[in-house]
Write an enzyme that holds these catalytic residues in place. Sequence first.
Site, short mmCIF file in Angstrom:
data_model
loop_
_atom_site.label_atom_id
_atom_site.label_comp_id
_atom_site.label_asym_id
_atom_site.label_seq_id
_atom_site.Cartn_x
_atom_site.Cartn_y
_atom_site.Cartn_z
N ASP A 277 -22.17 -22.10 15.01
CA ASP A 277 -21.51 -22.21 14.18
C ASP A 277 -21.76 -20.86 12.39
O ASP A 277 -22.43 -21.03 11.62
CB ASP A 277 -20.94 -23.39 13.13
N THR B 38 -15.53 -16.77 13.56
CA THR B 38 -16.84 -16.62 12.82
C THR B 38 -16.98 -15.76 12.28
O THR B 38 -17.21 -14.57 11.85
CB THR B 38 -16.93 -17.52 11.74
N ASP C 159 -13.78 -26.54 15.39
CA ASP C 159 -13.05 -24.67 15.63
C ASP C 159 -11.75 -24.79 17.36
O ASP C 159 -11.01 -24.06 16.35
CB ASP C 159 -14.45 -24.26 16.51
#
Length: 527
Positions: free
Chosen positions: A59, A92, A383
């Site tokens: 992540d 991201t 997410d």
Amino acid sequence: MKKQDILQEDTQRTKGLDARESNIQAAIALADILKTTLGPQGLDKMLIDSMGDSIVTNDGVKILKEMEIEHPGAKILVDVAKTQESQVGDGTTTAVLLAGELLKKSKELLAQNIHPNLIAKGYKEVSLKTLTLLNSISQDVKTNNKKLIEDIAKTAMTGKIAELNMEKLSSILFEITQILKTENSLSINKLKIQKIPGSLEESELIQGIVLDKNPAHSNMVKTLKNPNILLVDFALEIQEIEADAKVNINSLQEYEQFIESEKKYLKNLVLKIKETGANFIVCQKGIDDSVAYFLAKEGILASRRTRKSDLEKLSLALKTPIVSSYEDVNKENLGTCVLVQVKEIENEQYIFVENTPNKQTLTLLLKASTKHVRDELERAIEDALGDLNSIMKSKKIVAGGGAIECELVKELQKELKYLTGKEELIAKAFTESLLIIPKTLCQNSGFDEIEILSKLQKEHENGNSNSGINGFKGIVKDTLKESIIEPINVKEQAILSATEATCMILRIDDIIAARKLDKSHEFKGDF
Ligand code: ADP
Ligand code: MG
């Protein structure tokens, strides 16, 4: 007086080209670190903190948060990731990679003596065009389409964890969206994710709230049908006297009197609770052992040191206020539900508060074998929830796997054909930066980047606007048909914040860093 004289001694100053160069370099280095994590075959990073604890994650924002980045230029990219996370909840890595690429290309433009302000202005203009195009390319969707919602969830979770049972989780996520959706968002605050050891197949959605708490006393009742529930956020114990407390105690006798009066208060409080008929107490603070013993004897179940967020969710679930004082302990402030049960799972106890009056409060019991897997799974689900929240808002999707980026490049090239000179170079740099996404997806999946990219661009020239990469099969296909689907907001936000950060970095021509505080000199009169 020289400019330097107005600064403190030891202040570090980097100016002009050096300052810009240093920021750009640091930001590019940071983006490069994240590169290998993008997409379905992205790799993980293992991060070890100063205490020796490790996490394994794919992540983007989690990696950046854990990295303790020092350089000011790199920190701007960390903010890009944080903004992306808070605004959308996914994308991201995409946002950071795009910013990194925009900066790489601007280095080339700077080398050709193009003024940074001109680059920033050009980037901004092209980014606005890109956003308009993005909107016109995207497709409208219905938010109750099960397959579509499941595909968006799967696209978000792909590559996060090898042993992921996508079918199971995406079907639970669809269920969640249908219960929590409002006109244009998802009420994510009404969902609790409770991680529990076990097998992923056994993960389930519970209507109600599950507390990861032991009962305050081992003899407490384990099952309650239609209980009377009291939520309190004050302590059911004698408060410790803290060093700075405003209690004047000058003798042992006064101390004993103080304790006696506290005991009496507690006793009255417990009797008052009992009188209301409450038989399940959820307390945010501590519960004295003697109080817990008494409650157990009276057939009252209690949970102590319950998380504030859980108490708030329970308050929503039961449509009952959280009681903050002795005076408010009364019948009117009790809530109820169909069933409260203490269950033991893998040697840990949990309190299930099920079938609550507010049907829109849910707990996702997320089961997986190890803590690392559970944590990463939770991030993958967050997410996916971010993407699903976005789709409720925009109701627009784009084709993933690099398809949307390729289509944008093709359309931008058409639109910006009239530009010449420096403007043309800047627009070209921006446009080509978008290709970092399909390029990186190719690299990470181990495909031939040049071959696949040229094939992709040809497909788009021929009007196949959803052509992208299937990261597992290594083929160029219509990614919407391949179920690789993303909400428009992920791309929108990534383009917005990557451009903003790039322009900000380009405009900085002076880094003035104050002397770092030397901790060993603190409070020693050494100024
Ligand atoms: P981010 O932090 O940017 O969301 P991810 O690692 O989640 O990074 O990767 C997102 C990218 O992976 C998106 O461009 C998405 O379209 C792409 N992607 C997801 N699933 C697939 C797939 N099966 N094949 C190819 N690309 C995929
Ligand atoms: Mg993602």
